[in-house]
Design an enzyme around this catalytic site. Structure first.
Site, mmCIF file in Angstrom:
data_model
loop_
_atom_site.group_PDB
_atom_site.id
_atom_site.type_symbol
_atom_site.label_atom_id
_atom_site.label_comp_id
_atom_site.label_asym_id
_atom_site.label_seq_id
_atom_site.Cartn_x
_atom_site.Cartn_y
_atom_site.Cartn_z
ATOM 1 N N LYS A 283 51.784 67.783 84.045
ATOM 2 C CA LYS A 283 52.344 69.061 83.591
ATOM 3 C C LYS A 283 53.816 69.213 83.965
ATOM 4 O O LYS A 283 54.597 69.788 83.203
ATOM 5 C CB LYS A 283 51.534 70.233 84.136
ATOM 6 C CG LYS A 283 51.707 70.516 85.607
ATOM 7 C CD LYS A 283 50.973 71.771 86.019
ATOM 8 C CE LYS A 283 51.131 72.039 87.500
ATOM 9 N NZ LYS A 283 52.518 72.282 87.906
ATOM 10 N N GLU B 96 52.501 77.033 86.694
ATOM 11 C CA GLU B 96 51.357 77.582 87.467
ATOM 12 C C GLU B 96 51.004 78.992 86.993
ATOM 13 O O GLU B 96 50.806 79.914 87.788
ATOM 14 C CB GLU B 96 51.677 77.596 88.968
ATOM 15 C CG GLU B 96 52.067 76.249 89.559
ATOM 16 C CD GLU B 96 50.888 75.285 89.693
ATOM 17 O OE1 GLU B 96 49.781 75.620 89.236
ATOM 18 O OE2 GLU B 96 51.083 74.198 90.248
#
Length: 745
Positions: free
Chosen positions: A44, A229
């Site tokens: 990510k 996040e």
């Protein structure tokens, strides 16, 4: 798949080299909202940084039109470093940082609009607590009425929810008083020109909400907003992002709902579903190819998390092969479990795996004690990641100081540490008076305190407490003395009245009793004392204190030194290791007994398990104990349901009797030395109760499989307390239930 921008040149093409199809789709997404569901180990960070580089390289954005939000300063620095390596231009002008960092930057630029002085100062947690103590003193509110930490937690929680004191209403007199203190606190901060961490976010949000000119300016400036996040955002952070995005910004949110484990900090995993709905995103982009773990490990993670109902859904896979099976140990007790970990760590280290590439994970900090003791005895260097070693923790040092005073009241350092902990009204002036009297008389602080106590009631109360502990030390065992010290000192009540991480501190204090119970003086490294009646009597206590000091001081891995990593599962998020030991997999421990009573608690515990499993690259060990001495009590293990959710074909059992711990149970009842307990709780495990024993696995024709957790002998038969897991805890009289109850051999 989305085709990329036609302006792509050779350098832009190089940015995309090596991306898998899903990563490529995310990086080259058109300028509109997107939710990237990024599984553990799916790359990510690379996607996020490459997305920014792609926008800049293709001319879709400038460094001034991008806002990038991370959750830690470390992540922000890493992203900036990666961008610097990808692009030939400076990205320092970009608004890239944490929520609080970006809000601080905004408030510095617009301090007048925020009604703040130009040189406003930021309070850290300790400074904030100090200001709160000063405020309570001004308001003539005693610590016993409102504990400073309790008020601190209340204020921060309200701010993180976006609420001012004027928007709150109290349900009772105490809450009304808390709200009044919150209002007074805000007024004092405004008067002194200071802001706490939570205020940075709330003040920035309020300015943007009420100042249309500034809001429009920043909505027009930031055409692209990227958030890392995203599953960890709280209510206020989501509202802040939505406010900045306005109607036109392309919001690129990256997160993993399966790794949302910070609900206790206010994180709302529902923000991900809310984002899909409110930003008109038809479906998320799923990054499911894992570049970290072997196939068997991912199969276990997928199987466990699939039991959660409230998730967006994804399935991790890898091209690296299945790898080794997951090793499972059913230990007889926690000591055997700890020794197994030590032996395996030694074996893996001999095979060439660095200690730093191995991690031991546990659900709560108190579990580290028995592991630390085994590692200390084996001479293995280790570090507690994100925390302190057991004997270095504040509450443990306080308790040990009381224990030291019980056997040697002339210990000045111990006295200074706890004379006003818990708070008992002995302030700096009184302590200085004791020190002056001791210096004048050439005596210890204790002797001076005894003299002053005649005229000073609060010092007198402390002196009487220590004298009582001295008397106890002459008549009771080491575990009993430790328990008495923790109870009578007031430490348990002191931490119980406070918020935050205080339950963890209480657990640690209870675990100190476990340490005393398990301690074997004759096996310690403490030198043999001279033959003396007084010394012989105190030998166990002195040996225990000496051993505690040695464990705290030795085998401290230095900077850069290879060391085994010990940590809670929460602390492990974002990390990865070649080998991971996941310990304490018993019901009531993991999943935590506290979570089972909370709505959504079990699903969050399962996400924690998912995070724990996916920390391992090559080897994963799962272990549990039939009997565990924890928090000052013996508890009988029921295998965690999470182990039973893993496909058996990916597991390799190392125990001779893998079914010896009862499967699929719900909760564990503990016998706590700080609460009432029945006499039978303290009997030996092999005591017979009408043919049954404590810790024995049994089956009832109606309630199913269970474990005997308590028993009381009667004139006829016995009274058994049995944990039947999902069917609850039942008390059965053997006179009536014996025909329906059978022992599982």
């Amino acid at each position: 798949m989305i085709s990329y921008n036609k302006r792509m040149d050779t350098s832009s093409h190089r940015l995309l080299t090596g991306l898998n199809p899903e990563q490529l789709t995310a990086v080259t997404w058109p300028p509109q909202a997107a939710l990237v569901l990024a599984g553990a180990g799916s790359g990510k960070t690379r996607v996020l940084t490459t997305r920014i580089a792609w926008l800049l390289q293709t001319g879709q954005a400038s460094v001034h039109s991008i806002l990038a939000v991370t959750f830690t300063n470390k992540a922000a620095r890493e992203m900036q470093t990666r961008l610097g390596a990808l692009l030939p231009i400076s990205v320092r002008a970009m608004w890239l940082g944490t929520f609080h960092g970006l809000c601080h930057r905004f408030l510095r630029l617009h301090h007048q609009e925020a009604s703040l002085p130009k040189a406003f100062q930021i309070l850290d947690s300790a400074d904030q607590l100090g200001l709160i103590k000063r405020l309570l003193k001004q308001l003539n509110i005693a610590d016993t009425v409102i504990a400073p930490r309790t008020l601190q937690g209340f204020i921060n929680a309200q701010k993180e929810a976006g609420l001012r004191a004027s928007e709150l209403s109290g349900k009772d007199p105490f809450e009304v008083q808390m709200i009044e203190c919150y209002a007074a606190y805000d007024a004092l901060c405004q008067q002194e020109g200071v802001v706490d961490f939570a205020e940075l976010m709330l003040r920035c949000y309020e300015v943007l909400k009420t100042n249309a000119v500034l809001r429009t300016h920043y909505q027009n400036r930031f055409s692209h907003i990227l958030i890392d996040e995203f599953q960890d955002t709280n209510r206020l952070q989501y509202a802040w992002l939505k406010l900045l995005a306005g109607e036109h910004a392309a919001v690129f949110a990256v997160g993993d709902d399966d790794q949302s484990i910070y609900r206790f900090r206010g994180a709302e995993v529902a923000n991900m579903s809310r984002f899909l709905r409110e930003f008109a995103v038809s479906e998320p982009i799923k990054l499911e190819q894992n570049y970290r773990s072997m196939g068997h490990i991912l199969a276990a993670a997928n199987a466990v998390i699939n039991h959660n109902a409230e998730r967006l859904g994804k399935n991790l896979h890898t091209q690296a092969g299945d790898g080794e099976k997951i090793r499972v140990l059913h230990a007889i007790n926690d000591q055997e479990e700890a020794h197994f970990v030590v032996d395996e760590v030694k074996s893996l280290h001999r095979d060439g795996i660095d200690l730093g590439q191995m991690a031991v994970l546990y659900r709560s900090n108190a579990q580290s004690r028995v592991l630390e003791q085994a590692l200390f005895s084996a001479g293995i260097s280790y570090k507690i990641y994100g925390g302190l070693r057991f004997y270095e923790r504040q509450e443990i040092k306080h308790a040990l100081a009381y224990l030291r005073l019980a056997v040697n009241p002339d210990d000045d350092n111990a006295l200074l540490r706890v004379i006003n902990v818990p708070t008992r009204g002995i302030g700096t002036r009184s302590i200085e008076q004791i020190q002056s009297a001791a210096a004048e008389a050439g005596s210890s602080l204790w002797q001076a305190a005894r003299q002053i106590s005649v005229k000073h009631a609060k010092i007198g109360a402390f002196v009487r407490l220590i004298e009582q502990l001295q008397l106890q030390s002459q008549n009771v065992s080491l575990p009993e003395l430790t328990q008495t010290v923790i109870q009578n000192s007031g430490l348990i009540d002191y931490y119980r009245q406070q918020k935050g991480d205080q339950q963890e501190r209480i657990n640690n204090l209870e675990e100190l009793v476990s340490a005393a119970m398990a301690f074997k003086p004759n096996e310690s490294s403490f030198e043999v004392l001279p033959a003396d009646t007084e010394q012989d009597r105190l030998f166990p206590v002195l040996a225990f204190l000496s051993n505690a000091s040695l464990e705290a001081g030795e085998h401290q891995a230095g900077q850069g030194e290879d060391a085994l990593q010990l940590m809670t599962v929460h602390a492990a998020k974002g990390l990865e290791f070649d080998a991971v030991f996941l310990t304490g997999l018993e019901e009531g421990l993991f999943p935590s007994e506290y979570s089972l009573a909370e709505r959504g608690g079990l699903e969050e515990e399962r996400r924690l398990m998912y995070v724990a499993i996916t920390r391992a690259r090559q080897r994963l060990y799962l272990s549990m104990a039939e009997q565990r001495l924890l928090h000052g009590q013996t508890r009988f293990g029921l295998r965690s349901r999470f182990v039973d959710e893993i496909p058996p074909e990916v597991l390799q059992y190392l125990s001779s009797v893998p079914g010896s711990i009862v499967a699929k149970q719900q909760t564990t009842v503990r016998t706590n030395p700080f609460h009432s307990r029945s006499p039978s709780s303290q009997t030996l495990n092999n005591t017979d109760f009408d043919g049954f024993q404590l810790g024995q696995n049994v089956r009832h024709e109606r309630f199913g499989t269970g474990v005997i957790i308590d028993a009381t002998a009667k004139a006829q038969g016995a009274r058994l307390t049995i944990n039947f897991g999902k069917n609850g805890i039942k008390e059965l009289d053997t006179v009536f239930a014996k025909t329906k109850l059978s022992i599982i051999s």
